[in-house]
Motif scaffolding. Structure first.
Motif, PDB file in Angstrom:
ATOM      1  N   THR A   1       0.733  -1.662   0.482  1.00 34.33           N
ATOM      2  CA  THR A   1      -0.071   0.299  -0.095  1.00 34.33           C
ATOM      3  C   THR A   1       1.285   1.057  -0.137  1.00 34.33           C
ATOM      4  OG1 THR A   1      -0.149  -0.041   2.352  1.00 34.33           O
ATOM      5  CG2 THR A   1      -2.155  -1.077   1.338  1.00 34.33           C
ATOM      6  N   PHE A   2       0.311   2.266  -0.785  1.00 38.89           N
ATOM      7  CA  PHE A   2       1.349   3.389  -0.414  1.00 38.89           C
ATOM      8  C   PHE A   2       0.544   4.726  -1.093  1.00 38.89           C
ATOM      9  CE2 PHE A   2       1.472   0.549  -4.598  1.00 38.89           C
ATOM     10  CZ  PHE A   2       0.926   0.694  -5.187  1.00 38.89           C
ATOM     11  N   SER A   3      -0.857   4.945  -1.031  1.00 38.89           N
ATOM     12  CA  SER A   3      -2.090   5.393  -0.822  1.00 38.89           C
ATOM     13  C   SER A   3      -2.106   7.281  -0.436  1.00 38.89           C
ATOM     14  CB  SER A   3      -3.242   5.065  -1.212  1.00 38.89           C
ATOM     15  OG  SER A   3      -4.055   4.581  -0.020  1.00 38.89           O
TER      16      SER A   3
ATOM     17  N   MET B   1       0.097  11.920   0.798  1.00 41.04           N
ATOM     18  CA  MET B   1       1.639  13.349   1.507  1.00 41.04           C
ATOM     19  C   MET B   1       2.102  13.802   1.176  1.00 41.04           C
ATOM     20  SD  MET B   1       1.356  11.284   5.036  1.00 41.04           S
ATOM     21  CE  MET B   1       1.970  10.365   4.633  1.00 41.04           C
ATOM     22  N   GLU B   2       2.566  13.371  -0.558  1.00 36.23           N
ATOM     23  CA  GLU B   2       3.871  14.072  -0.972  1.00 36.23           C
ATOM     24  C   GLU B   2       3.472  14.184  -2.594  1.00 36.23           C
ATOM     25  OE1 GLU B   2       5.926  10.015  -2.258  1.00 36.23           O
ATOM     26  OE2 GLU B   2       7.107  10.084  -0.423  1.00 36.23           O
TER      27      GLU B   2
ATOM     28  N   ILE C   1      -7.500   1.337  -5.320  1.00 32.08           N
ATOM     29  CA  ILE C   1      -6.417   0.449  -5.162  1.00 32.08           C
ATOM     30  C   ILE C   1      -4.912   0.802  -5.875  1.00 32.08           C
ATOM     31  CG2 ILE C   1      -6.465  -1.767  -6.366  1.00 32.08           C
ATOM     32  CD1 ILE C   1      -9.287  -1.545  -7.255  1.00 32.08           C
ATOM     33  N   GLN C   2      -4.578   0.009  -4.967  1.00 30.70           N
ATOM     34  CA  GLN C   2      -2.725   0.424  -5.250  1.00 30.70           C
ATOM     35  C   GLN C   2      -2.116  -1.885  -5.393  1.00 30.70           C
ATOM     36  OE1 GLN C   2      -2.486   1.640  -1.128  1.00 30.70           O
ATOM     37  NE2 GLN C   2      -4.421   1.809  -1.526  1.00 30.70           N
TER      38      GLN C   2
ATOM     39  N   GLY D   1      -4.887  -2.641  -0.800  1.00 31.13           N
ATOM     40  CA  GLY D   1      -3.535  -2.312  -0.975  1.00 31.13           C
ATOM     41  C   GLY D   1      -4.108  -4.379  -2.028  1.00 31.13           C
ATOM     42  N   ILE D   2      -2.949  -4.871  -3.104  1.00 27.64           N
ATOM     43  CA  ILE D   2      -3.738  -6.033  -3.516  1.00 27.64           C
ATOM     44  C   ILE D   2      -1.649  -6.605  -4.241  1.00 27.64           C
ATOM     45  CG2 ILE D   2      -4.360  -7.208  -5.420  1.00 27.64           C
ATOM     46  CD1 ILE D   2      -6.672  -5.592  -6.302  1.00 27.64           C
TER      47      ILE D   2
END
Ligand SMILES: Cc1cc2nc3c(=O)[nH]c(=O)nc-3n(C[C@H](O)[C@H](O)[C@H](O)COP(=O)(O)O)c2cc1C
Ligand code: SF4
Length: 518
Positions: free
Chosen positions: A188-190, A195-196, A340-341, A415-416
């Motif tokens: 996961t990175f959403s 934030m970035e 979706i990640q 996250g997938i």
């Protein structure tokens, strides 16, 4: 006219050399004496194309990627400042199918704007939700969020409006908004991308949450492994403060709200809300028994909203476009959109925001393009390390909280992680137990002891020691952990373990026990 070239500053792009690409482009601009500038944007989420460089032309933004520093002179020679043809060219960014088919509500600005430009933020609908909120009473804001059907995107899917109402109605002069940005789930990175890539959106969402509940102070709790997100958030908060967006009188309204970023030390369990609150208070990150709910007695004993980054970041668009607009997306009781990640062994890894309702097969095969290795998909794990493994035979499962629960799975933080047919599912089951043993906060016995016994039991199955009894014991142990654990770390570890055992029994077949040498 000055040509704008966009090079992402997102950590995923930096990891594959975006800074070096930006430097090479700047050098080439200077050497050629052309009228162009480099803007560092967020990522569009097409991670397999990073560093994805875009050039703004009269035909729209044209994408090139993945670009390495060595490609830069050739790109200039091919006329990329005018969107010239090149083997790395993907045409207009917005026409790339992975982007074109998305419904970008939360990520509408991510990758489009300079994340630290408040002017950019305003130019692309930023602050519209807040301006609307400033005309509403706290009760009206809470009602709008409830009507939108928004459910927490951190994992549990709890209705955000109900949580906010509890805090609004709770007595207390001091209340807090805590943004859970720990993002511990695998694949996961959403949260990091928000934030970035669009930090003012999160700030806007937190200010609205404060206005809705009577909280005047907010914290973003994130992990030390996110240095770029931390730096960007801190800079954005400073800019917001200077612009009167944060402080004693938000945009001159007389209402106060301020916030800061706090760094965790890297424990998965510190993503669990009560453990997070302990950590935020400077204590050991250990889970608190509920009740009391954090909404009534949270940070420093005060009523506290704990919400995931995506939950809070979804609020501005809900207020701006109206709850009915948001609620219209999705299926069943899963309303709105979900980022979706896609990660692991997948051809097109990245972030794909869409309304709830696609099938798992569509997501993995059509959007993700199947495995990167080109081998058949064997399993996907949905929802982080505590999520179930799904075989392709369950790819008709609809991306919806209830549909996943009905098949003993969870959506979690969406996250997938994709695995091809070389994966050994017994090893994955062992990993789930081992992960739980390492990350357990130790407060309750089923998790603290059960996970270690679980590793040993999987090892016995692998070694072919009383395999049938060991499998039955594993199922029994999982049952105890599921129903006897205090929090979802121990309570959900059985999902990956039991799904691996159920859907991939061939990987749990007993290994032949070696005959003792004479
Ligand atoms: C072991 C464990 C880890 C968790 N990690 C996270 C996390 O990294 N981020 C997150 O938002 N929620 C995480 N959660 C869920 C939080 O406890 C909580 O439900 C969430 O922050 C509430 O926000 P939401 O309603 O907006 O989803 C975790 C839960 C557990 C049990
Ligand atoms: S389930 Fe595990 S992590 Fe959760 S409270 Fe119990 S010991 Fe701690």
């Amino acid at each position: 006219m000055t040509t704008t070239i966009f090079v992402p500053r997102d950590a995923a792009a930096l990891a594959v050399g975006a800074d070096r690409v930006a430097a090479a482009i700047s050098r080439e601009i200077e050497m050629r004496g052309v009228d162009a500038r480099v803007v560092r944007n967020g990522s569009r989420g097409l991670l397999w194309l990073e560093p994805m460089v875009e050039v703004r032309t009269e035909h729209g933004r044209i994408a090139y990627g993945p670009v390495s520093p060595g490609d830069v002179p050739g790109l200039f020679a091919a006329g990329f400042l005018e969107g010239g043809a090149h083997p790395l060219c993907h045409g207009r960014t917005r026409d790339i199918p992975f982007l074109r088919n998305q419904t970008r509500l939360t990520f509408a600005r991510c990758g489009v704007t300079d994340p630290l430009s408040l002017d950019d933020f305003r130019a692309y609908s930023g602050l519209k939700g807040l301006e609307k909120a400033l005309t509403m009473s706290p009760g009206e804001i809470v009602a709008a969020v409830a009507e939108s059907g928004l459910r927490g995107r951190g994992g549990a899917g709890f209705p955000t409006g109900i949580k906010w109402k509890t805090v609004l109605d709770a007595p207390g002069a001091t209340k807090y908004i805590v943004c859970n940005a720990d993002e511990g789930d695998s694949g996961t990175f959403s949260d990091r991308m928000v934030m970035e890539g669009d930090p003012f959106m999160l700030i806007e969402g937190m200010i609205i949450a404060g206005m809705a509940t009577g909280a005047t102070k907010g914290y973003v709790y994130t992990r030390s492994e996110y240095p770029h997100a931390i730096e960007t958030m801190r800079r954005a908060i400073t800019i917001a403060r200077e612009a009167n967006l944060l402080g004693p009188s938000i945009l001159g309204s007389g209402r106060a709200f301020d916030m800061e970023v706090r760094e965790g030390a890297g424990a998965y369990v510190c993503g669990e809300e009560t453990s997070l609150l302990n950590s935020l208070e400077g204590k050991r990150g250990i889970v608190r028994a509920k009740p009391p709910l954090p909404a009534l007695q949270g940070l420093f004993g005060c009523p506290t909203v704990v919400n995931n980054v995506i939950s809070l970041a979804s609020v501005p668009v809900i207020l701006d476009r109206g709850p009915a607009f948001y609620k219209d997306f999705g299926v069943g009781r899963s309303h709105g959109t979900i980022p979706i990640q896609l990660a692991g062994n997948v051809k097109h890894g990245g972030l794909y925001e869409t309304a709830f309702g696609l099938s798992l097969g569509e997501i993995v095969n059509d959007i993700g393009g199947g495995t990167l290795s080109g081998r058949p998909v064997k399993a996907v794990q949905v929802g982080g390390p505590l999520g179930a493994y799904f075989p392709p035979s369950l790819f008709d499962t609809i991306f919806d909280y209830e549909a996943f629960a009905a098949r003993d799975g969870l959506i979690g933080h969406a996250g997938i992680v994709v695995f091809d047919d070389t994966v050994d599912m017994l090893k994955q089951a062992r990993f789930a137990m081992e992960f739980c043993a390492i990350e357990s906060c130790g407060k309750c016995t089923p998790c603290r002891i059960g996970s270690t016994r679980g590793v040993e039991t999987v090892d016995r199955i692998a070694a072919g020691v009383e395999p049938e009894q060991s499998k039955a014991l594993l199922a029994d142990l999982c049952n105890t952990m599921k129903f006897g654990s205090l929090c979802a770390l121990g309570g959900f570890t059985p999902y990956p373990v039991m799904s691996a055992l159920k859907h991939f029994p061939e990987d749990f077949a007993p290994a032949p026990i070696k005959e003792a040498a004479e």
